[in-house]
Each structure stands twice: as C-alpha cells, then as structure tokens.
Design a protein around this motif. Sequence first.
Motif, PDB file in Angstrom:
ATOM      1  N   LEU A 117       0.837  -1.200   0.000  1.00 48.12           N
ATOM      2  CA  LEU A 117       0.000   0.000   0.000  1.00 48.12           C
ATOM      3  C   LEU A 117       0.875   1.255   0.000  1.00 48.12           C
ATOM      4  CD1 LEU A 117      -2.668  -1.114   2.631  1.00 48.12           C
ATOM      5  CD2 LEU A 117      -3.004  -0.887   0.164  1.00 48.12           C
ATOM      6  N   TRP A 118       0.378   2.300  -0.634  1.00 46.62           N
ATOM      7  CA  TRP A 118       1.147   3.535  -0.777  1.00 46.62           C
ATOM      8  C   TRP A 118       1.378   4.206   0.566  1.00 46.62           C
ATOM      9  CZ3 TRP A 118      -0.702   8.942  -0.930  1.00 46.62           C
ATOM     10  CH2 TRP A 118      -1.997   9.099  -0.439  1.00 46.62           C
ATOM     11  N   VAL A 119       2.396   5.048   0.643  1.00 53.12           N
ATOM     12  CA  VAL A 119       2.763   5.747   1.874  1.00 53.12           C
ATOM     13  C   VAL A 119       1.914   7.000   1.989  1.00 53.12           C
ATOM     14  CG1 VAL A 119       4.636   6.809   3.169  1.00 53.12           C
ATOM     15  CG2 VAL A 119       5.094   4.801   1.749  1.00 53.12           C
ATOM     16  N   THR A 120       0.934   6.951   2.878  1.00 53.20           N
ATOM     17  CA  THR A 120      -0.065   8.021   2.954  1.00 53.20           C
ATOM     18  C   THR A 120       0.477   9.330   3.523  1.00 53.20           C
ATOM     19  OG1 THR A 120      -0.763   7.189   5.126  1.00 53.20           O
ATOM     20  CG2 THR A 120      -1.955   6.373   3.199  1.00 53.20           C
ATOM     21  N   GLY A 121       1.579   9.268   4.257  1.00 55.37           N
ATOM     22  CA  GLY A 121       2.042  10.449   4.986  1.00 55.37           C
ATOM     23  C   GLY A 121       2.447  11.622   4.126  1.00 55.37           C
ATOM     24  N   PHE A 122       2.767  11.382   2.839  1.00 56.50           N
ATOM     25  CA  PHE A 122       3.217  12.467   1.978  1.00 56.50           C
ATOM     26  C   PHE A 122       2.133  12.951   1.023  1.00 56.50           C
ATOM     27  CE2 PHE A 122       7.286  10.456   3.187  1.00 56.50           C
ATOM     28  CZ  PHE A 122       7.883  11.569   3.759  1.00 56.50           C
ATOM     29  N   ASP A 123       0.881  12.588   1.293  1.00 49.71           N
ATOM     30  CA  ASP A 123      -0.203  13.087   0.460  1.00 49.71           C
ATOM     31  C   ASP A 123      -0.292  14.605   0.576  1.00 49.71           C
ATOM     32  OD1 ASP A 123      -2.820  12.625  -1.063  1.00 49.71           O
ATOM     33  OD2 ASP A 123      -3.489  13.763   0.699  1.00 49.71           O
ATOM     34  N   ALA A 124      -0.366  15.286  -0.566  1.00 45.86           N
ATOM     35  CA  ALA A 124      -0.325  16.755  -0.583  1.00 45.86           C
ATOM     36  C   ALA A 124      -1.489  17.363   0.188  1.00 45.86           C
ATOM     37  CB  ALA A 124      -0.306  17.258  -2.021  1.00 45.86           C
ATOM     38  N   ASP A 125      -2.696  16.835   0.002  1.00 45.86           N
ATOM     39  CA  ASP A 125      -3.847  17.404   0.703  1.00 45.86           C
ATOM     40  C   ASP A 125      -3.750  17.177   2.203  1.00 45.86           C
ATOM     41  OD1 ASP A 125      -4.994  18.341  -1.635  1.00 45.86           O
ATOM     42  OD2 ASP A 125      -6.196  16.529  -1.958  1.00 45.86           O
ATOM     43  N   LEU A 126      -3.242  16.003   2.602  1.00 42.42           N
ATOM     44  CA  LEU A 126      -3.080  15.725   4.030  1.00 42.42           C
ATOM     45  C   LEU A 126      -2.064  16.684   4.640  1.00 42.42           C
ATOM     46  CD1 LEU A 126      -3.943  13.501   6.193  1.00 42.42           C
ATOM     47  CD2 LEU A 126      -1.673  12.540   5.771  1.00 42.42           C
ATOM     48  N   VAL A 127      -0.939  16.864   3.961  1.00 42.21           N
ATOM     49  CA  VAL A 127       0.091  17.784   4.456  1.00 42.21           C
ATOM     50  C   VAL A 127      -0.470  19.200   4.561  1.00 42.21           C
ATOM     51  CG1 VAL A 127       2.290  18.867   3.890  1.00 42.21           C
ATOM     52  CG2 VAL A 127       2.010  16.402   3.605  1.00 42.21           C
ATOM     53  N   ARG A 128      -1.171  19.635   3.533  1.00 42.19           N
ATOM     54  CA  ARG A 128      -1.716  20.993   3.524  1.00 42.19           C
ATOM     55  C   ARG A 128      -2.720  21.195   4.664  1.00 42.19           C
ATOM     56  NH1 ARG A 128      -3.287  20.648  -1.163  1.00 42.19           N
ATOM     57  NH2 ARG A 128      -1.447  21.499  -2.215  1.00 42.19           N
ATOM     58  N   SER A 129      -3.504  20.160   4.952  1.00 47.23           N
ATOM     59  CA  SER A 129      -4.584  20.282   5.930  1.00 47.23           C
ATOM     60  C   SER A 129      -4.126  20.135   7.379  1.00 47.23           C
ATOM     61  CB  SER A 129      -5.666  19.234   5.650  1.00 47.23           C
ATOM     62  OG  SER A 129      -6.252  19.437   4.390  1.00 47.23           O
ATOM     63  N   PHE A 130      -3.016  19.409   7.617  1.00 45.21           N
ATOM     64  CA  PHE A 130      -2.644  19.110   8.995  1.00 45.21           C
ATOM     65  C   PHE A 130      -1.208  19.455   9.353  1.00 45.21           C
ATOM     66  CE2 PHE A 130      -6.212  16.368   8.001  1.00 45.21           C
ATOM     67  CZ  PHE A 130      -7.041  16.563   9.096  1.00 45.21           C
ATOM     68  N   HIS A 131      -0.350  19.678   8.368  1.00 41.21           N
ATOM     69  CA  HIS A 131       1.063  19.891   8.665  1.00 41.21           C
ATOM     70  C   HIS A 131       1.559  21.272   8.239  1.00 41.21           C
ATOM     71  CE1 HIS A 131       1.246  15.823  10.003  1.00 41.21           C
ATOM     72  NE2 HIS A 131       0.907  15.350   8.810  1.00 41.21           N
ATOM     73  N   THR A 132       0.634  22.173   7.970  1.00 42.65           N
ATOM     74  CA  THR A 132       0.951  23.595   7.858  1.00 42.65           C
ATOM     75  C   THR A 132       0.249  24.296   9.017  1.00 42.65           C
ATOM     76  OG1 THR A 132      -0.979  24.116   6.464  1.00 42.65           O
ATOM     77  CG2 THR A 132       1.053  23.435   5.339  1.00 42.65           C
ATOM     78  N   ARG A 133       0.764  25.441   9.405  1.00 43.45           N
ATOM     79  CA  ARG A 133       0.139  26.139  10.542  1.00 43.45           C
ATOM     80  C   ARG A 133      -1.306  26.509  10.246  1.00 43.45           C
ATOM     81  NH1 ARG A 133       3.645  28.465  14.709  1.00 43.45           N
ATOM     82  NH2 ARG A 133       5.732  27.636  14.378  1.00 43.45           N
ATOM     83  N   ALA A 134      -1.560  27.030   9.076  1.00 46.37           N
ATOM     84  CA  ALA A 134      -2.925  27.440   8.736  1.00 46.37           C
ATOM     85  C   ALA A 134      -3.840  26.225   8.629  1.00 46.37           C
ATOM     86  CB  ALA A 134      -2.920  28.219   7.425  1.00 46.37           C
ATOM     87  N   GLY A 135      -3.355  25.169   8.016  1.00 45.09           N
ATOM     88  CA  GLY A 135      -4.175  23.977   7.879  1.00 45.09           C
ATOM     89  C   GLY A 135      -4.510  23.344   9.215  1.00 45.09           C
ATOM     90  N   PHE A 136      -3.521  23.271  10.111  1.00 41.17           N
ATOM     91  CA  PHE A 136      -3.776  22.688  11.424  1.00 41.17           C
ATOM     92  C   PHE A 136      -4.795  23.521  12.197  1.00 41.17           C
ATOM     93  CE2 PHE A 136      -2.929  22.463  15.981  1.00 41.17           C
ATOM     94  CZ  PHE A 136      -3.164  21.110  16.205  1.00 41.17           C
TER      95      PHE A 136
END
Length: 381
Positions: A117-136
């Motif tokens: 299965l693919w590595v989900t941690g580097f999904d662009a939408d996931l990063v944008r939504s939870f791993h940027t200050r504004a997204g978090f």
Amino acid sequence: MTDIADIADKVQGVLDRSVAELGVTGIIAHVQDESETWFGSAGVADLETGQRRGPADRFLIGSGGKAFTSATILQLAAEGNLSLDDPVERWLPGVSRNGNDGSKITVRQLINHTSGLWVTGFDADLVRSFHTRAGFAQNRHRVWTVDELLDFALSQPPIFEPGTNFAYTNGAYHLAGAVIEKATGNAYEDEVERTVIKPLGLSGTYARPLAEAGIRAPYTKTYSRMFIRDDVDPGSLTQENWESTLQGPETDAVDVTDSTSFGWSAGNVVSTTPDLLRFTGAMISGSLLAPAWHREMWTTNPTRNWIPHTRYGTGVSEWELADGTTQRAVVGMSNGAATITMGTPDGRRMVSMNVNCDWGWLPAFSAIMEAVFGSPFLRQQ
C-alpha cells in the motif's frame, strides 16, 4: 550490568542538556532493570504554568500504538478469530480498488508493512490540511471516520507487489484496525482494552476514539514547531527532502494538545512511561503472547525509507546502536511529541523516553541510549 544508580546522574545530565542546548520543552526518562527503577525529568509539562513533568503524565504515543494493534491481532489469531494468512478481502470485501488487490494482501502483510500500500504520509492534501500552521488551525478538530481512513489508504495504486518489499504506511494499520472490528464485531478500542491493556494492568493507558480530542488527565501538554513552510508546495515532498521543508526552531511553538487525530489503529494510543515499560517488557519477554505469536511479532524485515539501522517486526522494531549491539523498541511520533521505549533483547534493562515537543528528540534520545546501554544510536559523521 551497571546498576541504575550508577547511570542516573548521566541520564539526568542528558535531560538537563536537552532542555538547555536542544531547546526541548520537557523530557522524561524512566529506567528499569530487574530490581529497581529510576525516573528523571527536565523542562516543563506546561509552558504557561511551569508545571514539572511526572511519571503519571499521559501522552499520545503516536505510532507506538501500532504495537498495541499488532498485539491485538496476534491475540485474536491465538484465539482462532482470524489467521495471519487470511486475505484482507475475507474481512473487508470490496477493498480491491485502484490496483490494490485485497485477495493477495494478507493480514500479516498489513502489520509488518509489506502490503505494498502507498505511503499516505506524503499526500499533498493531508500535508496541507494538517502539517501547515494554517491547515492545522482550521482542521485540528476534524473527526475522521473509519470508512474515510480506508478510502484514503486505498486511494492510490500499490507501490510494489505484496510481500516483496517494505514501506512504512499508516494505511496498512488502518486496514488492520478494520479487520479487528470485522473479526470480533467489537470496536477497535474495546478489543485493544480486552486483549492487551487489561491483561497487562496498564492503568494509565487507553486507545483514544477518533472523535475524542485532547488527553484524559493527568497529562502533559504537547507543542509543535515542525510545520511545513508556507513557500513549500506540499506536492513536492518526498522521504528525502521533507526535513528541509520544515520551519526552524526559531518559530513560535503551537500548543497542539487539544486536537483530534486520524491515527486510530495506526497511532491513537495514550499511555505513560510506567505502562510503556510494562507493555514493552511484555512484548520483549513474551509474557503476554504465546510462544508462536511472540516469535511472529519479532520476525523482522530490513526497513527502507524509515529509521536507519532498524528492522521491523509487527508493530515493534530492532535498533542497531552505534557499537553494533541490537535493542528492541516500541517507537512513535505524534503531533507535538516523540516516544521511544527500548530494552535489551532479554528485557533486563529498559528505558522509556518522551519529549512533549516535536524537535530535538533524536539527539536527546540517542544520548540517553548511550547512558543506559553504553552506546548512542546516532553514528559519528
């Protein structure tokens, strides 16, 4: 083996330096051998009140929760509720999509990260939504459903044929959590409680439901600086470049304690250092699992694109220290915290370490390993 009393000063020195030189918010180490234990701390549990950290403080253990999921799966296999050789399709009909074939992926491959299965941690939408200050700030209380997690895990084609390689991915453990629920008819959290937490008497530990925010008292607050910079395209992140895209230690820390998590069966267990010593000790010694399932847990594979000098079993890992010796570990990072509980292969000497921030943890933990086991993890450059 050196007495704990002889290493306590060394460990305390590392804790103090970790705060003074690495700038960690708070750090604890709980050392145990066959006859005694020692607990030390430095820094604070709460930046506002200055409260010190203590051994009863709860914290989210991140991917350390995978060891609890794995132990639950192995216990269910021992009870005859499922087989590790079962195809995932047996328990989760309809998971064959986007090239992922549930008839070829086994339960074992889910929990040892060889599913493809693919590595989900580097999904662009996931990063944008939870791993940027504004997204978090916008999504810190988002509640995921199990179906959403499974859809996400299967949303991209496989990256290799099942059983032919290693790729560390939360998605595989989300499928494992769903298998637990289908095989038992019970909630994942309840099965972890029944098969692992209660038998081991882990009074400070629980599997946190997806909808629950924060940590039940007593707890330490957690702080994050490791957000992706605003000038970085989340779609450009790779295993090789992600560290270079993070904001630096000069940025203000964000209190991330009050938030939900999409970790679920891949990383939503809350615990304490005393409980982690007991749990990891049981995983090392085999006192919870019957011999065949204990051997299964520690049948390890070399890792790729994960932590260097490690091998992975099912939710647990073996770490080769700088001097070539091997220790066994339960390890995880969560939003604003890092935790490693590590022991000698015979379980006679153990340490559980936690920082309530997401920076400075690896050099701090490596130095604690040197004090406890006689060798650091990090190699000389």
